[in-house]
Design a protein around this motif. Structure first.
Motif, short mmCIF file in Angstrom:
data_model
loop_
_atom_site.label_atom_id
_atom_site.label_comp_id
_atom_site.label_asym_id
_atom_site.label_seq_id
_atom_site.Cartn_x
_atom_site.Cartn_y
_atom_site.Cartn_z
N ILE A 99 25.19 15.05 30.82
CA ILE A 99 25.71 16.44 30.82
C ILE A 99 26.19 16.76 29.41
O ILE A 99 27.11 16.09 28.90
CB ILE A 99 26.86 16.62 31.83
CG1 ILE A 99 26.38 16.34 33.26
CG2 ILE A 99 27.47 18.02 31.76
CD1 ILE A 99 26.81 15.05 33.81
N PHE A 100 25.56 17.76 28.83
CA PHE A 100 26.02 18.25 27.53
C PHE A 100 26.75 19.56 27.80
O PHE A 100 26.17 20.55 28.24
CB PHE A 100 24.84 18.47 26.58
CG PHE A 100 25.25 18.80 25.18
CD1 PHE A 100 25.60 17.78 24.30
CD2 PHE A 100 25.32 20.11 24.74
CE1 PHE A 100 26.00 18.07 22.99
CE2 PHE A 100 25.72 20.41 23.45
CZ PHE A 100 26.06 19.38 22.57
N LYS A 101 28.08 19.52 27.54
CA LYS A 101 28.91 20.68 27.90
C LYS A 101 29.31 21.45 26.65
O LYS A 101 29.78 20.88 25.68
CB LYS A 101 30.16 20.18 28.62
CG LYS A 101 31.01 21.26 29.23
CD LYS A 101 32.13 20.64 30.03
CE LYS A 101 33.03 21.72 30.58
NZ LYS A 101 34.11 21.13 31.36
N VAL A 102 29.12 22.77 26.70
CA VAL A 102 29.47 23.63 25.57
C VAL A 102 30.55 24.61 26.05
O VAL A 102 30.37 25.31 27.05
CB VAL A 102 28.25 24.43 25.07
CG1 VAL A 102 28.59 25.22 23.81
CG2 VAL A 102 27.07 23.51 24.80
N LEU A 103 31.68 24.61 25.35
CA LEU A 103 32.77 25.55 25.69
C LEU A 103 32.79 26.68 24.67
O LEU A 103 32.91 26.43 23.47
CB LEU A 103 34.11 24.83 25.64
CG LEU A 103 34.58 24.19 26.94
CD1 LEU A 103 35.73 23.27 26.67
CD2 LEU A 103 34.98 25.27 27.95
N ILE A 104 32.66 27.91 25.13
CA ILE A 104 32.60 29.06 24.22
C ILE A 104 33.83 29.95 24.47
O ILE A 104 33.99 30.51 25.55
CB ILE A 104 31.32 29.89 24.46
CG1 ILE A 104 30.09 28.97 24.37
CG2 ILE A 104 31.20 31.04 23.48
CD1 ILE A 104 29.01 29.34 25.34
N SER A 105 34.68 30.05 23.46
CA SER A 105 35.85 30.94 23.58
C SER A 105 35.67 32.09 22.60
O SER A 105 35.40 31.86 21.42
CB SER A 105 37.14 30.19 23.24
OG SER A 105 37.25 29.05 24.05
#
Ligand SMILES: Nc1ncnc2c1ncn2[C@@H]1O[C@H](COP(=O)(O)OP(=O)(O)OP(=O)(O)O)[C@@H](O)[C@H]1O
Length: 775
Positions: A241-247
């Motif tokens: 799982i490659f998780k990207v958090l975008i704020s």
């Protein structure tokens, strides 16, 4: 609610498969995939299928489709939505060797990663675009490229991108971005405020470019578990799982308060491990990295188990009536995908299939999974994080304040130096230099920051000044608010006082209402009684139902009657009082009066016998053979009677009878006379007459006119008495009936009252007559 998107990709046959004369069984076109005719025939022959099989998905990609096309037509949408705060998940699903990692990472990138050489990734991407090699990198790289492109275009918002990379291996979670010595420690699950599963203590890296992303991927890939299967020499033995958090933070003021709002989204790129039969996955002998068959079997069973539970969860969710409990906890993978399947995620499942006819069964299972998955619905919403933006702004503000303080310190230090220099110059008495310094000082005062600080400091100072003005405005606002507050407080106090007075008056009114209620109850009882009485009369034959007017008349009459009765009562009382006063005189008459009365009655009787009492009054019939007294005798009697009466008249003050006569006494008086007349023998009467007449003979003659007068008086008295008696009867009856109509008084009471009144009247009349007679 939004349905999960499901797309499908068929990879081309690889060299080995071509060498093995593998037959391509599937044709893909737009959104459909179906068995080709040759294979259909063969499968019908093998009795594996009966009819032509056609499956429909959101998009179906054939052997010619490249990664970039797949990204731009399916994945890009997820990326674009994530910029507006919508979560996304891209899941690669398919049998081992079907092309999942190829789609996710790309051919050359995959190779470079395996070779642990990612230094030229920018060049690689450039080359791939230049040479139309759109399979060189995968959808993950294209997505991240698109993300950075959009972030750079956006001038209104600031973005923060964080990445994490982890795998599920044998049901344990491992952080792939940790240092080597920490890798063996599995991570554990926790739950967030929405009771969603979250992984604790996972490392997140800030990324600002595609190179940062690639370095994260390559670091993770190094730590990833690979093994060789018969179908894939570089088979993934774990789910990654490659998780990207975008704020995203917007500086645009949405409202008056210059409020900065932010959105948060995460995108999960999930590359599932390939499913395969354990028996059909022999390990190649020349596997130097990991040749332990037991380990392979364990891995395979863990992979198959997690995929089985994923399929089962999806199947349960797509039932017509889904069960209340869905077993997400059965495997780590389902726990992790729970929010993607039901929560706030835009989910895309990319099925990858092997085109070979020999893999028909495995492909069939992947297609079935896809068919169920496309029925799953999830609730997709924008994640607006106001708190985060606020805290972020707060942080920035604190930083600026800190900087401002530092600047102020620098300014004050400079001022000190200038002061000391001034003093030195003054001591030197150098006026020219002093003026120069003054000028310089003025310049410094007007532009202290520009001369003293570098560019960043200048911008900081400007920002500080801006903040100070804002602060000033806020203070002014606060003063206004305080004023308003005090005014409101005063008003509140006034209102409270008013409320207190209202409350008191309310209490008083309540008391009054209570009293009125009690009165009302009384009146109700009275009216009820009246109604009851009325209902008694209702049954009677002469009962008449009155109109309002009639009732009003009746009421008036009743009031008059009541008035009369009141007067009558007063009369009765006064009469009773008189009677009480006179009682001792009646009960204890003097001897003289007794004798006088008896003799007077005897005289009266004699006179009556003559003919003075009218016939109508004589109720007892005259006895036959009655002898009339001689006239002389009569005269003597009259004289004697007259004398006695005059004596009585003289004694008037002593005689209560003469003073206050009543009808009963008068009646008794008359009755006694009659009785005496009836009882006494005629002879005695005659003797008496004779003797008396002899005695008064001479007197009678002289007093004849007086006698006649007396006689007539007595006659009139008797007449009056009789008429009064009749009138009494009549009046009594009429009053009684009237009173019975108007009131509910006791009959005997009414009769008694009426009688008393009439008796009073009669008595007065008799008394008057007597007195006149006496005179
Ligand atoms: N679309 C494609 N075009 C050309 N080659 C492909 C394509 N898809 C996959 N391949 C090749 O097929 C092989 C297996 O692909 P890949 O490793 O991506 O499979 P996988 O599904 O990830 O397998 P596993 O689940 O075992 O990891 C690779 O050598 C890859 O280069």
């Amino acid at each position: 609610m939004e349905k999960i998107s499901v797309c499908l990709r068929i990879r081309p046959l690889n060299q080995k498969e071509i060498n093995d004369n593998e037959i391509v069984a599937w044709d893909a076109n737009d959104s459909k995939i179906q068995l080709n005719k040759i294979c259909l025939k063969e499968l019908i022959g093998q009795k594996k299928v009966v009819n032509s099989l056609i499956y429909e998905f959101n998009n179906c990609y054939g052997q010619q489709a490249d990664n970039y096309y797949l990204f731009s037509t399916s994945v890009k949408q997820v990326i674009m939505q994530s910029l507006d705060g919508i979560n996304g998940t891209v899941i690669m699903y398919g049998q081992t060797g079907s092309g999942k990692t190829f789609t996710m990472l790309g051919k050359r990138n995959q190779e470079m990663l395996y070779q642990n050489n990612n230094n030229n990734i920018q060049q690689l991407i450039k080359d791939s675009f230049a040479n139309n090699q759109y399979n060189d990198v995968g959808i993950l790289i294209y997505s991240m490229m698109e993300l950075f492109k959009q972030i750079n275009i956006d001038e209104k918002r600031q973005f923060e991108i964080k990445c994490s990379y982890y795998e599920i291996y044998n049901e344990f979670i491992y952080d792939l971005l940790r240092e080597e010595n920490e890798l063996s420690e599995p991570l554990i699950f926790g739950t967030d405020y929405r009771k969603e599963f979250v992984i604790k203590n996972i490392k997140e890296f800030n990324v600002t470019s595609i190179e940062d992303v690639i370095s994260c991927i390559s670091k993770g890939e190094k730590n990833r578990h690979y093994a060789e299967t018969i179908l894939n020499h570089q088979s993934s033995r774990s789910h990654t799982i490659f998780k990207v958090l975008i704020s995203a933070y917007s500086n645009e003021s949405e409202e008056e308060e210059n409020f900065t709002f932010s959105t948060e989204a995460c995108i999960n790129f999930i590359d599932l491990a390939g499913s395969e039969k354990i028996s059909s996955s022999p390990i190649s002998d020349d596997n130097n990295r990991n040749s332990n068959r037991k380990d392979r079997n364990k891995e395979s069973s863990a992979i198959n188990k997690s995929l089985f539970f994923l399929t089962r969860v999806i199947a349960l969710k797509t039932q017509k009536v889904p069960p209340q409990h869905i077993p997400y906890r059965n495997s780590t993978l389902t726990k992790l995908l729970k929010s993607s399947l039901i929560g706030n995620f835009k989910t895309l499942i990319l099925l990858s299939i092997n085109p070979g006819l020999s893999q028909y069964d495995q492909t069939q299972s992947t297609l079935r999974f896809g068919l169920s998955a496309k029925l799953v619905e999830s609730k997709v919403e924008q994640n607006v994080n106001f708190d985060a933006s606020y805290s972020n702004n707060q942080q920035k503000l604190n930083q600026l304040i800190q900087k401002n303080k530092q600047n102020e310190k620098i300014i004050s230090d400079q001022q000190k130096i200038i002061d000391s220099l001034k003093q030195q110059l003054q001591s030197l008495n150098c006026s020219e230099i002093l003026t120069n310094i003054k000028q310089t000082e003025l310049q410094l005062v007007s532009k202290p920051s520009v001369s003293q600080f570098n560019e960043t400091d200048v911008s900081l100072l400007e920002k500080t000044q801006e903040l100070n003005t804002q602060l000033q405005q806020e203070i002014e606002k606060n003063v206004l608010l305080e004023k308003n507050c005090t005014e409101l407080h005063k008003r509140l106090q006034k209102s409270n006082e008013q409320i207190l007075t209202y409350f008191n008056s309310h209490k008083e009114m309540e008391q009054q209402i209570k009293e009125l209620k009690v009165q009302n109850e009384k009146y109700e009882k009275l009216s009820q009684n009246a109604l009851n009485r009325l209902s008694c009369y209702e049954g009677q034959p002469n009962f008449k139902k009155f109109s309002l007017e009639e009732l009003q008349n009746l009421e008036h009459q009743i009031q008059q009657c009541l008035q009369d009765i009141k007067i009558e009562k007063q009369r009765r009382n006064s009469f009773q009082q008189l009677n009480i006063d006179a009682m001792p005189l009646f009960t204890q008459p003097t001897e003289t009066l007794r004798s006088d009365r008896s003799s007077a009655s005897q005289d009266f009787r004699r006179i009556e016998e003559e003919d003075s009492i009218p016939k109508s009054y004589k109720k007892t019939p005259k006895k036959e053979g009655k002898q009339i007294q001689p006239k002389k005798q009569q005269q003597s009697y009259f004289k004697a009677t007259s004398n006695r009466l005059s004596t009585l008249s003289n004694n008037e003050n002593k005689s209560p009878l003469l003073k206050k006569p009543n009808l009963r006494d008068a009646k008794n008086f008359v009755k006694k006379i009659q009785d005496d007349k009836n009882q006494k023998p005629k002879k005695i009467q005659q003797d008496e007459h004779r003797s008396r007449s002899n005695e008064s003979h001479q007197q009678q003659e002289s007093q004849q006119p007086e006698q006649h007068k007396l006689k007539s008086d007595i006659q009139s008295l008797a007449d009056r008495l009789y008429s009064l008696s009749e009138k009494f009867q009549l009046n009594r009856d009429s009053r009684v009936s009237q009173s019975r109509k108007s009131t509910n008084m006791n009959r005997t009471d009414i009769i008694y009252e009426t009688e008393s009144e009439l008796l009073g009247e009669s008595r007065t009349t008799i008394h008057k007559s007597n007195r006149s007679a006496m005179k």
